[in-house]
Design an enzyme around this catalytic site. Structure first.
Site, PDB file in Angstrom:
ATOM      1  N   ASN A 156      29.121  14.387  31.684  1.00  0.00           N
ATOM      2  CA  ASN A 156      30.418  12.784  31.955  1.00  0.00           C
ATOM      3  C   ASN A 156      31.146  13.351  33.278  1.00  0.00           C
ATOM      4  O   ASN A 156      31.421  12.378  33.485  1.00  0.00           O
ATOM      5  CB  ASN A 156      30.905  12.901  30.359  1.00  0.00           C
ATOM      6  CG  ASN A 156      31.600  14.321  29.562  1.00  0.00           C
ATOM      7  OD1 ASN A 156      30.866  15.366  30.508  1.00  0.00           O
ATOM      8  ND2 ASN A 156      32.410  14.204  29.134  1.00  0.00           N
ATOM      9  N   GLU A 251      33.380  24.743  25.574  1.00  0.00           N
ATOM     10  CA  GLU A 251      34.394  23.877  25.062  1.00  0.00           C
ATOM     11  C   GLU A 251      33.590  22.730  24.473  1.00  0.00           C
ATOM     12  O   GLU A 251      32.241  22.293  25.682  1.00  0.00           O
ATOM     13  CB  GLU A 251      34.779  23.011  27.038  1.00  0.00           C
ATOM     14  CG  GLU A 251      36.012  24.053  26.964  1.00  0.00           C
ATOM     15  CD  GLU A 251      37.539  24.098  26.814  1.00  0.00           C
ATOM     16  OE1 GLU A 251      37.245  23.207  26.403  1.00  0.00           O
ATOM     17  OE2 GLU A 251      37.605  24.907  26.985  1.00  0.00           O
ATOM     18  N   CYS A 285      34.990  13.910  26.284  1.00  0.00           N
ATOM     19  CA  CYS A 285      35.511  14.458  24.923  1.00  0.00           C
ATOM     20  C   CYS A 285      36.701  14.944  24.326  1.00  0.00           C
ATOM     21  O   CYS A 285      37.012  15.009  23.450  1.00  0.00           O
ATOM     22  CB  CYS A 285      35.657  16.184  25.237  1.00  0.00           C
ATOM     23  SG  CYS A 285      36.700  16.889  26.548  1.00  0.00           S
TER      24      CYS A 285
HETATM   25  P1  NAD Z   1      25.069  18.562  25.238  1.00  0.00           P
HETATM   26  O1  NAD Z   1      25.120  19.745  24.386  1.00  0.00           O
HETATM   27  O2  NAD Z   1      23.712  17.853  25.045  1.00  0.00           O
HETATM   28  O3  NAD Z   1      24.318  19.660  26.843  1.00  0.00           O
HETATM   29  C1  NAD Z   1      24.800  20.420  27.286  1.00  0.00           C
HETATM   30  C2  NAD Z   1      24.080  21.345  28.318  1.00  0.00           C
HETATM   31  O4  NAD Z   1      23.797  22.499  27.519  1.00  0.00           O
HETATM   32  C3  NAD Z   1      23.192  20.368  28.671  1.00  0.00           C
HETATM   33  O5  NAD Z   1      23.385  21.452  30.379  1.00  0.00           O
HETATM   34  C4  NAD Z   1      21.969  21.171  28.366  1.00  0.00           C
HETATM   35  O6  NAD Z   1      20.908  21.044  28.832  1.00  0.00           O
HETATM   36  C5  NAD Z   1      22.202  22.458  27.941  1.00  0.00           C
HETATM   37  N1  NAD Z   1      21.983  22.685  26.741  1.00  0.00           N
HETATM   38  C6  NAD Z   1      21.292  21.856  25.388  1.00  0.00           C
HETATM   39  N2  NAD Z   1      20.630  22.784  24.890  1.00  0.00           N
HETATM   40  C7  NAD Z   1      20.793  24.198  25.069  1.00  0.00           C
HETATM   41  C8  NAD Z   1      20.947  25.377  24.811  1.00  0.00           C
HETATM   42  N3  NAD Z   1      19.878  25.827  23.330  1.00  0.00           N
HETATM   43  N4  NAD Z   1      20.882  26.905  24.979  1.00  0.00           N
HETATM   44  C9  NAD Z   1      21.424  25.962  26.260  1.00  0.00           C
HETATM   45  N5  NAD Z   1      21.785  25.099  26.425  1.00  0.00           N
HETATM   46  C10 NAD Z   1      21.120  24.283  26.047  1.00  0.00           C
HETATM   47  O7  NAD Z   1      25.763  17.750  25.873  1.00  0.00           O
HETATM   48  P2  NAD Z   1      25.934  16.285  27.184  1.00  0.00           P
HETATM   49  O8  NAD Z   1      25.405  15.560  26.030  1.00  0.00           O
HETATM   50  O9  NAD Z   1      25.312  17.308  27.660  1.00  0.00           O
HETATM   51  O10 NAD Z   1      27.215  16.387  26.789  1.00  0.00           O
HETATM   52  C11 NAD Z   1      28.460  15.454  26.370  1.00  0.00           C
HETATM   53  C12 NAD Z   1      28.729  16.872  25.362  1.00  0.00           C
HETATM   54  O11 NAD Z   1      30.290  17.396  25.723  1.00  0.00           O
HETATM   55  C13 NAD Z   1      29.490  15.837  24.056  1.00  0.00           C
HETATM   56  O12 NAD Z   1      29.661  16.390  22.420  1.00  0.00           O
HETATM   57  C14 NAD Z   1      31.699  16.079  24.646  1.00  0.00           C
HETATM   58  O13 NAD Z   1      32.491  15.682  24.098  1.00  0.00           O
HETATM   59  C15 NAD Z   1      31.054  17.278  25.024  1.00  0.00           C
HETATM   60  N6  NAD Z   1      32.434  17.521  26.058  1.00  0.00           N
HETATM   61  C16 NAD Z   1      33.233  18.670  25.921  1.00  0.00           C
HETATM   62  C17 NAD Z   1      34.491  18.973  26.493  1.00  0.00           C
HETATM   63  C18 NAD Z   1      35.429  19.989  26.661  1.00  0.00           C
HETATM   64  O14 NAD Z   1      36.163  20.184  27.861  1.00  0.00           O
HETATM   65  N7  NAD Z   1      35.100  20.429  25.119  1.00  0.00           N
HETATM   66  C19 NAD Z   1      34.111  18.379  27.564  1.00  0.00           C
HETATM   67  C20 NAD Z   1      33.299  17.201  28.123  1.00  0.00           C
HETATM   68  C21 NAD Z   1      32.451  16.844  27.072  1.00  0.00           C
END
Ligand code: NAD
Length: 485
Positions: A156, A251, A285
């Protein structure tokens, strides 16, 4: 593509070389804007992850022993390159991620600022001398890097979020294995190119493309020493289990409530709420995910939100008049569909928007949407939607609003609009969120704010932001010295 090509396609970066995946497998990066293939990229597996981890370990002692002021200068050099390239990189970011060009450029400049901030913070990082009960002892503490940090990031804010971790990791002398989300891989190549131009030492940053398998290897492998993940709560939970006792910075997802009380400055509240709902097409987020209005101001807030929503220009991100682009991927669009259908089935009504827009090259352009009469038992109130929607829930008083806000299992950011200071403090203390913004949008962000989830909720562990990130990327060592002559 300016990075070195292997097998005719852009590559991963491991141990100072641009390389193809061990398996030769690839995946296509398709633009959410046009539906066209932007590039075919190598798909890493566990073998590639191991190669990246080995390279990062080989570079460890060099990075850790580099003088702090040299590392700070390196971070400033990265910022210089980012600033000089932000316009061309902004275009690529827009086409790969979907956000309007102006926002993409701002994100890159914001990322540059993070490297400058890390450079300044590391120069001022002091440790303590602890009083001892023994007159012959001196106790002092030093901060050292963890070693190899596994960094896993979402799509994002594909420049801003990785840079939060990467800036602090490099400033503190760690080496890094980084896996961006597959749908933001091309812009990750551009960031690594900036690192190389700035003179980042060979092996200190390693870039892998791929999905859960690669992330899992990075997290569980005994040769990585700390993990930083920004992503969904489901993935965060999986990562926490696999990381064992490694230092962990998670996060995760949010479902931020925005509470608008009957004494609020409504113009300001509507402005901030609309920004929180629609900035980055709601894919933040910290978005205003649920609008909890006092019943006395409900109609005025709804009317204002609808007006703001209808003024949004959905379109091609490179068109100057566009204020909102397409969603990044089908998964997010599908979740919008599901949450909307659930709310309507439970009695809510769509006031404006409510469907995928027609006449665009992909099905990812979603009409900005206002939903009224959303019942607290709906998915909007309990799960993160991550799309361009303002779900409005009417409440009778402050305590009801706080109860509805806290009824969700997530607790990242929220906002409260009120002109009463006592109520503002009451909300700040009662709301189970890591960040509470008062008379400001839930989506307000400054890279120096200590940022993270509320304990016991599913929004993460630890804090990012300014000095907090520097502390998270280091470990504390105590030294006890006997000074008897
Ligand atoms: P996601 O959880 O699907 O993926 C995040 C990352 O983790 C990707 O690089 C993905 O390939 C990797 N991943 C997936 N499965 C994994 C596993 N089993 N082990 C290790 N890595 C793995 O999230 P997304 O769709 O890329 O992003 C959106 C999410 O991120 C939303 O829930 C949003 O709220 C969150 N987010 C949080 C913050 C924060 O600061 N708290 C900021 C931005 C986004």
């Amino acid at each position: 593509m300016t990075s070195e090509m292997k097998a005719g396609r852009p590559s991963m970066y491991i141990g100072g070389e641009w390389i193809d995946s061990a398996s030769g497998e690839t995946f296509d990066r398709i633009s959410p804007v046009t539906g066209e293939v932007l590039a075919s990229l190598p798909r890493a597996n566990r073998e590639d992850a191991q190669a990246a981890i080995d390279a990062a370990n080989r570079a460890r002692s060099h990075m850790a022993s580099m003088p702090v002021f040299e590392r700070a200068a390196l971070c400033h050099a990265i910022a210089d390159v980012l600033e000089s390239k932000h316009k061309s990189m902004g275009e690529e970011l827009s086409l790969e991620q979907g956000k309007p060009y102006r926002e993409a450029c701002d994100e890159i400049l914001f990322a540059a600022e993070l490297y400058r901030d890390a450079a300044e913070n590391i120069k001022r990082l002091e440790t303590s001398i602890v009083p001892s009960v023994d007159p012959n002892k001196r106790i002092l503490t030093i901060r050292q890097p963890h070693g190899v940090v596994a960094i896993i990031t979402p799509w994002n804010f594909p420049m801003g979020i990785p840079s939060e971790y990467l800036s602090a990791a490099l400033a503190t002398g760690n080496t890094v294995v980084w896996k961006p989300a597959p749908t933001s891989s091309i812009i990750a190549i551009r960031l690594v190119e900036c690192f190389l131009e700035a003179g980042v030492p060979e092996g200190s940053v390693n870039l892998l493309f791929g999905e859960a398998e690669v992330g899992d290897e990075m997290v569980a492998n005994p040769d990585t020493h700390a993990v930083g993940l920004t992503g969904s709560s489901a993935v965060g939970n999986a990562v926490a289990k696999r990381a064992g006792a490694k230092p962990l910075l998670l996060e995760l997802g949010g479902n931020g409530p925005t509470i608008i009380l009957d004494d609020a400055d409504l113009e300001r509240a509507i402005e901030g709420t609309a920004f929180g709902c629609y900035h980055n097409a709601g894919q933040i987020c910290q978005s205003s995910e649920r609008i909890l209005t006092h019943s006395k101001v409900h109609d005025a807030v709804l009317e204002g939100l609808v007006e703001k929503t209808r003024s949004i220009r959905l379109g091609h991100p490179l068109d100057e008049t566009t204020t909102m682009g397409p969603l990044n991927n089908e998964g997010v669009a599908k979740k919008m569909d599901e949450h909307l259908a659930d709310a309507l089935q439970k009695g809510a009504t769509v006031v404006t928007g409510g469907r995928r827009a027609e006449g665009f090259p992909t099905a990812l352009y979603y009409e900005p949407t206002v939903v009224d009469g959303v019942p607290p038992e709906s998915l909007f109130n309990h799960e993160e939607t991550f799309g361009p929607v303002a779900p409005v829930i009417s409440t009778e008083d402050l305590d009801e609003a706080i109860a509805v806000a806290n009824s969700c299992g997530l607790g990242l950011c929220c906002s409260v609009y009120t002109s009463n200071v006592s109520k503002a403090f009451y909300c700040a203390e009662q709301l189970e969120c890591g960040v509470v913004n008062v008379n400001e949008s839930a989506a307000y962000w400054d890279g120096r704010i200590p940022f993270g989830g509320y304990s016991g909720k599913g929004s993460g562990v630890g804090r990012l932001g300014g000095k907090e990130t520097i502390l998270s990327m280091t470990q504390l060592k105590s030294m006890v010295m006997d000074v008897r002559m």
